[in-house]
Design an enzyme around this catalytic site. Structure first.
Site, PDB file in Angstrom:
ATOM      1  CG  HIS A 153      52.535   1.474 -56.822  1.00 51.69           C
ATOM      2  ND1 HIS A 153      52.509   0.441 -57.730  1.00 51.69           N
ATOM      3  CD2 HIS A 153      52.273   2.606 -57.529  1.00 51.69           C
ATOM      4  CE1 HIS A 153      52.266   0.930 -58.944  1.00 51.69           C
ATOM      5  NE2 HIS A 153      52.102   2.248 -58.842  1.00 51.69           N
ATOM      6  CB  SER A 274      48.177  -8.683 -25.860  1.00 52.68           C
ATOM      7  OG  SER A 274      49.039  -9.740 -25.496  1.00 52.68           O
ATOM      8  CE  LYS A 280      50.053  -5.837 -30.208  1.00 51.87           C
ATOM      9  NZ  LYS A 280      50.259  -7.257 -30.485  1.00 51.87           N
ATOM     10  CD  GLU A 287      43.715  -7.851 -36.176  1.00 46.85           C
ATOM     11  OE1 GLU A 287      44.570  -8.737 -36.333  1.00 46.85           O
ATOM     12  OE2 GLU A 287      43.489  -7.319 -35.071  1.00 46.85           O
TER      13      GLU A 287
END
Ligand code: ARG
Length: 458
Positions: A153, A274, A280, A287
């Protein structure tokens, strides 16, 4: 090529919707190989003369050399790779080229080419997945003892070893490879000689062409041969499942690279910045592996939907079989390569992992297990006692192992001295030495077994 019956050429849009050359030119190697096998058989069977065979064979080599050097032109008038090759052959060798298509149709030709292509694709995916397995095994060995929280979980459940976690993916990839291998065995039959749909009246030798092209045997039914695309669907199903596994691993990398987790850092090579936020460091490759998986599944759906309503045998809808397979293959190959690169170069922040494993009361089960083992307490009761201990630690804002023996025994007198050692995360993982368990010794065993398999295959 089929103009005899027609007085006028096709409308421009007809030409455009009909053409597959912009994508099926990718089959050129397989198309030439199929034609060479076919023409050699026509010669051996006395269907065409040895002279014509020699001219066609040499001409095909020439066409292949041109394709290799200049690529295949996108000439829509030539419709598809089969017509393009034949038309160039005719330019090169003259009328003898017209004998190549004896006892053959583009229907069995494309079915053959595409099978050959998918077979090669399976072999290249298998090589990629093997490299990924090697990377996983190497990192697992390195981290056979590194402790991290195991989750259910997405809540800290019990400590596990990072090596064990990585070997879980090794197992998934092992099954993925076996799915591709199954598909390869099933598809390795030659449709060549089915002709348009019914077979042919010429005395062809399908065994010979099957053998020449590395197929195990000819297909059994001519109608099935030209209308079956389940070899492509098998490929897409295996690709979807493999990409699904890659996507889960990618998701973990994204999660682990986030600041609250901080379990991994990606090297510069595998990160992007970024344009507005200078701090970043984004896991874009992970991804995209996650994203590509969705597209690969879309390719599977696309071809299933194309096929589901088609009567036997060939329908032109089936020309749309190739783009989804090509797309899925390219996305999968890239995803496997990116995942392999990331696994090889990730820095695992084992200090952070250990701290997280220690923070989540993740050894509570070990306390309960010990009460069962040492004091003979029934597990349900031990579970309850342990719950009280967790509540106590939570209230004090400390770890289970920070509680004193006195505090523990105030909850239940049967808790013994040895419990302190049992509550450490290292003791917890070491104790889980059941077959397939997370104990470092088991991880090393799994790594050794995997290495032996990979070496035997090499
Ligand atoms: N380009 C076609 C395809 O990919 C080749 C087969 C054409 N067959 C036909 N009967 N028109 O499906």
């Amino acid at each position: 090529m089929w103009g005899g019956r027609f007085a006028e050429g096709p409308a421009a849009v007809m030409r455009e919707i009909n053409a597959s050359i912009p994508f099926d030119k990718r089959l050129w190697k397989q198309d030439v190989a199929g034609s060479k096998a076919h023409v050699a058989m026509l010669g051996a069977q006395g269907i065409i003369s040895a002279e014509d065979v020699a001219a066609i064979d040499a001409g095909l080599d020439k066409v292949a050399a041109e394709y290799a050097e200049h690529g295949v032109t996108d000439d829509l008038a030539l419709e598809d790779i089969h017509m393009a090759t034949e038309s160039r052959l005719a330019e090169l060798i003259g009328p003898a080229a017209g004998r190549l298509h004896t006892a053959r149709s583009r229907n069995d030709q494309v079915a053959t080419d595409f099978r050959l292509w998918v077979r090669d694709a399976i072999d290249s995916v298998d090589a990629g997945l093997t490299a990924l397995q090697r990377a996983l095994v190497a990192r697992a060995e390195e981290h056979a003892e590194s402790v991290m929280p195991g989750f259910t979980h997405l809540q800290a459940a019990q400590p596990v070893t990072l090596g064990h976690h990585l070997m879980a993916y090794y197992e998934m990839v092992r099954r993925d490879r076996s799915r591709f291998a199954d598909a390869r065995v099933r598809m390795n039959e030659s449709p060549l000689g089915a002709a348009a749909l019914a077979g042919t009246g010429f005395p062809i030798d399908r065994q010979a062409t099957a053998k020449a092209l590395g197929f195990d045997r000819p297909t059994a039914n001519s109608l099935d041969s030209v209308s079956d695309r389940d070899f492509a669907l098998d490929y897409l199903m295996a690709a979807s499942q493999a990409s699904l596994h890659l996507s889960r691993l990618a998701e973990e990398i994204v999660l682990w690279a986030s600041q609250p987790f901080g379990f991994v850092s990606l090297p510069d090579q595998w990160s992007t910045g970024s344009s507005i936020m200078p701090q970043k460091r984004n896991p874009d490759a992970a991804e995209l592996v996650r994203g590509h998986s969705g597209r690969i599944m879309g390719c599977l759906t696309s071809l299933m939907v194309t096929m589901k309503g088609l009567p036997l045998a060939y329908s032109k809808d089936m020309q749309d079989d190739k783009p989804p397979v090509f797309e899925a293959h390219d996305l999968l190959a890239l995803s496997i390569a990116a995942m392999t690169g990331m696994i090889e170069t990730l820095t695992f922040r084992t200090d952070r992992m250990r701290a997280a494993a220690e923070a989540g009361f993740s050894t509570a089960t070990d306390l309960a297990d010990r009460l069962v083992r040492v004091a003979g307490v029934p597990f349900r009761e031990a579970h309850h006692i342990t719950g009280t201990v967790v509540k106590l630690a939570e209230g004090k804002g400390c770890a289970l192992s920070d509680l004193t023996l006195g505090e523990l025994q105030a909850v239940d007198a049967r808790i013994d001295e040895g419990v302190k050692a049992a509550l450490s995360v290292d003791a917890s993982v070491a104790a889980r030495a059941s077959e397939g368990g997370t104990a470092p010794a088991r991880v090393r065993e799994a790594v050794a077994k995997a290495r032996a398999i990979l070496e035997a295959e090499a």
